[in-house]
Design a protein around this motif. Structure first.
Motif, PDB file in Angstrom:
ATOM      1  N   ILE A  78     -60.757  15.836  81.205  1.00 29.71           N
ATOM      2  CA  ILE A  78     -60.950  14.820  82.246  1.00 29.71           C
ATOM      3  C   ILE A  78     -61.842  13.674  81.777  1.00 29.71           C
ATOM      4  O   ILE A  78     -61.542  12.505  81.985  1.00 29.71           O
ATOM      5  N   ASP A  79     -62.932  14.001  81.104  1.00 27.93           N
ATOM      6  CA  ASP A  79     -63.854  12.952  80.655  1.00 27.93           C
ATOM      7  C   ASP A  79     -63.249  12.085  79.566  1.00 27.93           C
ATOM      8  O   ASP A  79     -63.425  10.868  79.557  1.00 27.93           O
ATOM      9  N   ASN A  80     -62.537  12.698  78.624  1.00 28.08           N
ATOM     10  CA  ASN A  80     -61.918  11.923  77.542  1.00 28.08           C
ATOM     11  C   ASN A  80     -60.867  10.952  78.073  1.00 28.08           C
ATOM     12  O   ASN A  80     -60.822   9.784  77.670  1.00 28.08           O
ATOM     13  N   ILE A  81     -60.016  11.432  78.967  1.00 27.57           N
ATOM     14  CA  ILE A  81     -58.969  10.567  79.519  1.00 27.57           C
ATOM     15  C   ILE A  81     -59.579   9.450  80.350  1.00 27.57           C
ATOM     16  O   ILE A  81     -59.210   8.276  80.206  1.00 27.57           O
ATOM     17  N   LYS A  82     -60.539   9.792  81.192  1.00 26.26           N
ATOM     18  CA  LYS A  82     -61.149   8.788  82.060  1.00 26.26           C
ATOM     19  C   LYS A  82     -61.867   7.723  81.243  1.00 26.26           C
ATOM     20  O   LYS A  82     -61.721   6.521  81.492  1.00 26.26           O
ATOM     21  N   ASP A  83     -62.646   8.126  80.232  1.00 33.59           N
ATOM     22  CA  ASP A  83     -63.378   7.168  79.403  1.00 33.59           C
ATOM     23  C   ASP A  83     -62.440   6.264  78.616  1.00 33.59           C
ATOM     24  O   ASP A  83     -62.652   5.050  78.529  1.00 33.59           O
ATOM     25  N   SER A  84     -61.392   6.832  78.024  1.00 32.50           N
ATOM     26  CA  SER A  84     -60.487   6.001  77.218  1.00 32.50           C
ATOM     27  C   SER A  84     -59.719   5.006  78.093  1.00 32.50           C
ATOM     28  O   SER A  84     -59.478   3.869  77.684  1.00 32.50           O
ATOM     29  N   LEU A  85     -59.340   5.403  79.298  1.00 33.91           N
ATOM     30  CA  LEU A  85     -58.636   4.471  80.177  1.00 33.91           C
ATOM     31  C   LEU A  85     -59.559   3.369  80.685  1.00 33.91           C
ATOM     32  O   LEU A  85     -59.171   2.200  80.751  1.00 33.91           O
ATOM     33  N   LEU A  86     -60.774   3.723  81.056  1.00 31.48           N
ATOM     34  CA  LEU A  86     -61.715   2.714  81.546  1.00 31.48           C
ATOM     35  C   LEU A  86     -62.129   1.745  80.447  1.00 31.48           C
ATOM     36  O   LEU A  86     -62.303   0.552  80.699  1.00 31.48           O
ATOM     37  N   LYS A  87     -62.289   2.253  79.216  1.00 32.64           N
ATOM     38  CA  LYS A  87     -62.643   1.368  78.096  1.00 32.64           C
ATOM     39  C   LYS A  87     -61.535   0.368  77.796  1.00 32.64           C
ATOM     40  O   LYS A  87     -61.795  -0.721  77.302  1.00 32.64           O
ATOM     41  N   ASN A  88     -60.297   0.744  78.076  1.00 25.98           N
ATOM     42  CA  ASN A  88     -59.166  -0.143  77.802  1.00 25.98           C
ATOM     43  C   ASN A  88     -58.795  -1.019  78.993  1.00 25.98           C
ATOM     44  O   ASN A  88     -57.763  -1.682  78.983  1.00 25.98           O
ATOM     45  N   GLY A  89     -59.613  -1.029  80.028  1.00 30.79           N
ATOM     46  CA  GLY A  89     -59.441  -1.974  81.117  1.00 30.79           C
ATOM     47  C   GLY A  89     -58.562  -1.527  82.260  1.00 30.79           C
ATOM     48  O   GLY A  89     -58.175  -2.342  83.097  1.00 30.79           O
ATOM     49  N   TYR A  90     -58.207  -0.270  82.318  1.00 30.83           N
ATOM     50  CA  TYR A  90     -57.377   0.218  83.417  1.00 30.83           C
ATOM     51  C   TYR A  90     -58.247   0.569  84.612  1.00 30.83           C
ATOM     52  O   TYR A  90     -59.340   1.093  84.475  1.00 30.83           O
ATOM     53  N   LYS A  91     -57.736   0.297  85.801  1.00 31.40           N
ATOM     54  CA  LYS A  91     -58.403   0.700  87.033  1.00 31.40           C
ATOM     55  C   LYS A  91     -57.724   1.975  87.517  1.00 31.40           C
ATOM     56  O   LYS A  91     -56.504   1.996  87.701  1.00 31.40           O
ATOM     57  N   LEU A  92     -58.504   2.990  87.705  1.00 25.88           N
ATOM     58  CA  LEU A  92     -57.961   4.304  88.032  1.00 25.88           C
ATOM     59  C   LEU A  92     -58.184   4.652  89.482  1.00 25.88           C
ATOM     60  O   LEU A  92     -59.153   4.240  90.104  1.00 25.88           O
ATOM     61  N   ARG A  93     -57.291   5.458  89.986  1.00 22.37           N
ATOM     62  CA  ARG A  93     -57.469   6.100  91.283  1.00 22.37           C
ATOM     63  C   ARG A  93     -57.328   7.594  91.014  1.00 22.37           C
ATOM     64  O   ARG A  93     -56.318   8.034  90.471  1.00 22.37           O
TER      65      ARG A  93
END
Length: 134
Positions: A78-93
């Motif tokens: 969970i942490d790896n996916i969330k960090d990599s997506l946020l670092k690349n500019g994606y907004k997550l829900r």
């Protein structure tokens, strides 16, 4: 010092020469034509703000389809996916009950497919495109 005055005078003559020649070419009678003419208003176009019955309105399509990218995770990544997506500019829900992140919505399927392939190719994150109607 005198050449500065002559230079300024010649510059003023050059700037205003177009205005003067235009006045000479057009007699005074033509100035009346340049005045604003009477404006005619169509009464039907003014009545756009009148309240009308909604019975005349027909809905051709009441549903809109949009697409989202779903990314499933587990407790270990969970942490790896969330960090990599946020670092690349994606907004997550995040949906904790389903254990997934969503990106979107996208109005065009081609845009959703493009972003999905970028996630898989660049970040190595497995994802799925799903549609919903609202």
């Amino acid at each position: 010092m005198q050449y500065k005055f002559i230079l300024i005078f010649l510059l003023l003559v050059f700037v205003f020469s177009g205005y003067v020649t235009e006045d000479i070419k057009n007699p005074i009678e033509n100035y009346a034509k340049n005045l604003q003419e009477e404006i005619y208003i169509d009464e039907n176009e003014i009545e756009v703000f009148d309240i009308q019955s909604t019975d005349k309105i027909s809905v051709t399509e009441s549903k809109v389809e949009a697409w989202i990218i779903e990314i499933k995770y587990n407790e270990g990544n969970i942490d790896n996916i969330k960090d990599s997506l946020l670092k690349n500019g994606y907004k997550l829900r995040a949906y904790k009950s389903k254990m997934m992140f969503t990106i979107g919505p996208f109005a065009d399927i081609s845009h959703a497919k493009e972003e999905s392939s970028k996630l898989t190719r660049v970040l190595g994150i497995k994802n799925k495109i799903s549609s919903f109607v609202f």
